[in-house]
Each structure stands twice: as structure tokens, then as C-alpha cells.
Write a protein that holds these residues in place. Structure first.
Motif, mmCIF file in Angstrom:
data_model
loop_
_atom_site.group_PDB
_atom_site.id
_atom_site.type_symbol
_atom_site.label_atom_id
_atom_site.label_comp_id
_atom_site.label_asym_id
_atom_site.label_seq_id
_atom_site.Cartn_x
_atom_site.Cartn_y
_atom_site.Cartn_z
ATOM 1 N N SER A 111 11.775 23.214 84.154
ATOM 2 C CA SER A 111 12.282 21.868 83.954
ATOM 3 C C SER A 111 11.787 21.001 85.105
ATOM 4 N N PRO A 112 11.801 19.679 84.960
ATOM 5 C CA PRO A 112 11.296 18.820 86.040
ATOM 6 C C PRO A 112 12.172 18.910 87.289
ATOM 7 N N ARG A 180 0.933 18.102 77.166
ATOM 8 C CA ARG A 180 -0.261 18.609 76.512
ATOM 9 C C ARG A 180 -0.277 18.110 75.064
ATOM 10 N N ASP A 181 -1.407 17.689 74.581
ATOM 11 C CA ASP A 181 -1.575 17.194 73.207
ATOM 12 C C ASP A 181 -0.789 15.908 72.953
ATOM 13 N N ASP A 182 -0.252 15.290 74.019
ATOM 14 C CA ASP A 182 0.439 13.997 73.904
ATOM 15 C C ASP A 182 1.616 14.034 72.929
ATOM 16 N N LEU A 258 8.615 19.636 76.525
ATOM 17 C CA LEU A 258 7.188 19.360 76.395
ATOM 18 C C LEU A 258 6.442 20.531 77.002
ATOM 19 N N ILE A 259 5.157 20.608 76.706
ATOM 20 C CA ILE A 259 4.293 21.603 77.347
ATOM 21 C C ILE A 259 3.342 20.830 78.244
ATOM 22 N N CYS A 267 8.597 23.072 79.056
ATOM 23 C CA CYS A 267 9.313 22.434 80.153
ATOM 24 C C CYS A 267 10.429 21.591 79.534
ATOM 25 N N PHE A 268 11.677 21.986 79.747
ATOM 26 C CA PHE A 268 12.823 21.349 79.100
ATOM 27 C C PHE A 268 13.305 20.155 79.923
ATOM 28 N N PHE A 269 13.639 19.053 79.230
ATOM 29 C CA PHE A 269 14.028 17.862 79.982
ATOM 30 C C PHE A 269 15.212 17.092 79.408
ATOM 31 N N ASP A 270 15.753 17.481 78.251
ATOM 32 C CA ASP A 270 16.883 16.705 77.727
ATOM 33 C C ASP A 270 17.758 17.553 76.812
#
Length: 304
Positions: A111-112, A180-182, A258-259, A267-270
């Protein structure tokens, strides 16, 4: 006869698709509008035994009193032995980026890096330690209160700084990743199981990834809708998602990840306990998530 399930909500429009699915499945429901009267008028006997908390996290923007009120109402209901779906702990995690960072750390997932700011003066040293980051309101929702500086030395506009701290007096400075891949991924969870996953293109000028209005203009299955849905993330990801939901006490809701570019791990963020389903999900997936949610609620109501 099954007792009605209370639907605690501050947005009637968001709750209507679920109420219709519950009615079709023979599940009685009762709308409990929020905000509520002061606790001097509180009587737990007036509430159903099972209550589904659907109060939006972002409804509390700019009003710490409302944030406290919904948490206290959930506590009061739990003191009356009510079964709360997405209980007080869940709601508090959903309304705190700081707590979400701790949940991800406890779950052992990427995670961030997150600096918790309880005073505006803390932002400068946080940016010095980690120049490439995002300023976020601790109380998330609809991408509100998120600021991405154009350069590491760009001064934060005073209005944005005030907005970031407005909801509950806390903001976070969080590590910025390039997906990655937007795309980012939003996984809808139900009872600890994956309901479906949405693949959502990153927006260049917005951090709002709510899917409640996605695809409205393009229609079911029409390629103009950039969001794609699938039912089955890989096994390792499912296990991580279930663990996150357990730590957050989240029975129903979504987890976003996101990756990062150059990485292969999520990467988990929410964590969002008041997530709304994609309006074309039934056509895109081949099943109606509201029907699955109604069936889950019916089984839960019968067991209580």
C-alpha cells in the motif's frame, strides 16, 4: 414471518435499486433516513433487529459533527444489540485514510506510504521526506480533497489545503504510484467473497472512480463504456481481499488497488463500505449484483 431489514441511508436514490431487488426477492425492508434526531429522542426499540448501514462517507464533508453523529448512532444501535451490517468500526475505517493504511499494513499487502497530518504545518516536512506524493482528505469519497502537485516544489493553494483538512481536521500525504496500463481496479465484495471486479481507466483530471453513473450514456455492453467487469480475480488476490474485509469488519463494499509500473503485485489504496454498483453490471456480467445482495440479506435476516 421475516422481520424487515433496516436500510440506514442518507441518499434515497442510491438505496432504491437495492430496495427493489429486496422486494422482488420477498425481503421486507424499511428505510431509515439519516441524519436522525438527537439522542434525547433515541429509542432502540423503534429500530429493526438487522440494519444495513449505507450512510455515505463523503456526506460528512465539512461537518465534523455529522461524522461524529453517524458513528455515535451506530454505537448506540450496537449497544441495543442490533446486528449492523457494516458496523461502526467498518464505517470508521471507511471514513479514515489513516486507518485504511493501518488495515493494509496489518493485512500484509502493498500500500502507499502514508503520512498522517493532524496539523497543516506537518505537510512541509512530510513533502521533504517524500517529495512525490498526493495530498488527500482523511475522509475520502468521490475523489474529493485530493491534490497532485505538478512539481515537488509547487506550493499547495490555500483553498485546497483548507479543503483537505475540512472534514475531520486530518489529512494525509500519500505516496504516488503510476498505475501499470493506466487502470485502477475496484473489487466489489459481499460477505468476504468477490462479487465482481471493475477495471477502470485512470482519469487525467479527476480522482473520482465512483461507478454509480458509469456507462449511462453508452448503454449495456456498448464499447464506448471504458469500464470492463469480470467475476474472478486470481486466488492470491481473493485471499488478500477477504483478509482486508475481515480486518475492516466490512460485509459489503469495495476495495481498490492498482498495479504500479514495474511491479506485478497489487497495491491497495482504498476501502469503501458504501460502494455503488456499475449500472450495467447485470448485462456485462450475466448476473445482477443487487439480486445477489438481496439474497445474501435475506439469508442473514432469516438467521437473526
Amino acid at each position: 414471518m421475516q422481520q424487515p431489514i433496516g436500510l440506514l441511508s442518507d441518499n434515497i436514490n442510491w438505496i432504491q435499486p437495492l430496495a427493489r431487488a429486496m422486494d422482488a426477492a420477498g425481503v421486507p425492508s424499511r428505510l431509515i433516513p439519516f441524519p436522525h434526531p438527537p439522542f434525547t429522542e433515541f429509542d432502540g426499540r423503534a429500530y429493526p433487529k438487522v440494519i444495513f448501514n449505507r450512510v455515505a462517507i463523503r456526506a460528512a464533508k465539512g461537518s465534523p459533527g455529522i461524522i461524529t453523529l453517524v458513528r455515535d448512532l451506530l454505537s448506540a444501535l450496537q449497544l441495543q444489540d442490533k446486528h449492523i451490517i457494516n458496523n461502526r468500526h467498518c464505517h470508521q475505517v471507511g471514513s479514515s485514510k489513516a486507518l485504511q493504511a493501518l488495515v493494509f499494513k496489518r493485512a500484509g499487502v502493498m500500500s502507499p506510504k502514508t503520512f498522517v497530518l493532524h496539523d497543516k504545518v506537518m505537510l512541509t516536512p512530510a513533502r521533504e521526506q517524500m517529495p512525490d506524493g498526493l495530498l488527500k482528505s482523511n475522509v475520502g469519497g468521490f475523489g474529493a480533497g485530493v491534490w497532485a502537485p505538478e512539481s515537488p516544489d509547487q506550493d499547495v493553494p490555500p483553498s485546497i489545503l483548507a479543503t483537505a483538512f475540512a472534514a475531520d481536521g486530518v489529512a494525509v500525504w500519500q505516496q504516488k504510484y503510476i498505475p501499470r496500463d493506466d487502470v485502477i481496479y475496484r473489487v466489489e465484495m459481499l460477505g468476504g467473497e468477490v462479487l465482481y471486479r471493475a477495471r477502470v481507466p485512470v482519469k487525467p483530471d479527476s480522482f473520482n472512480y465512483c461507478l454509480g453513473n458509469a456507462g449511462i450514456l453508452s448503454g449495456p455492453g456498448i464499447p464506448n463504456d471504458p469500464v470492463t467487469l469480470d467475476p474472478a480475480p486470481e486466488t492470491k488476490l481473493r485471499a488478500d481481499l477477504a483478509h482486508i474485509c475481515r480486518l475492516a469488519d466490512m460485509d459489503v463494499g469495495s476495495v481498490e488497488y492498482l498495479i504500479p509500473k514495474g511491479e506485478s503485485a497489487a497495491c491497495f489504496f482504498d476501502i469503501n463500505p458504501v460502494s455503488t454498483y456499475h449500472p450495467n453490471a447485470a448485462a456485462l456480467l450475466g448476473f445482477d449484483p443487487y439480486k445477489k445482495l438481496a439474497a445474501w440479506l435475506k439469508a442473514l435476516g432469516q438467521s437473526n
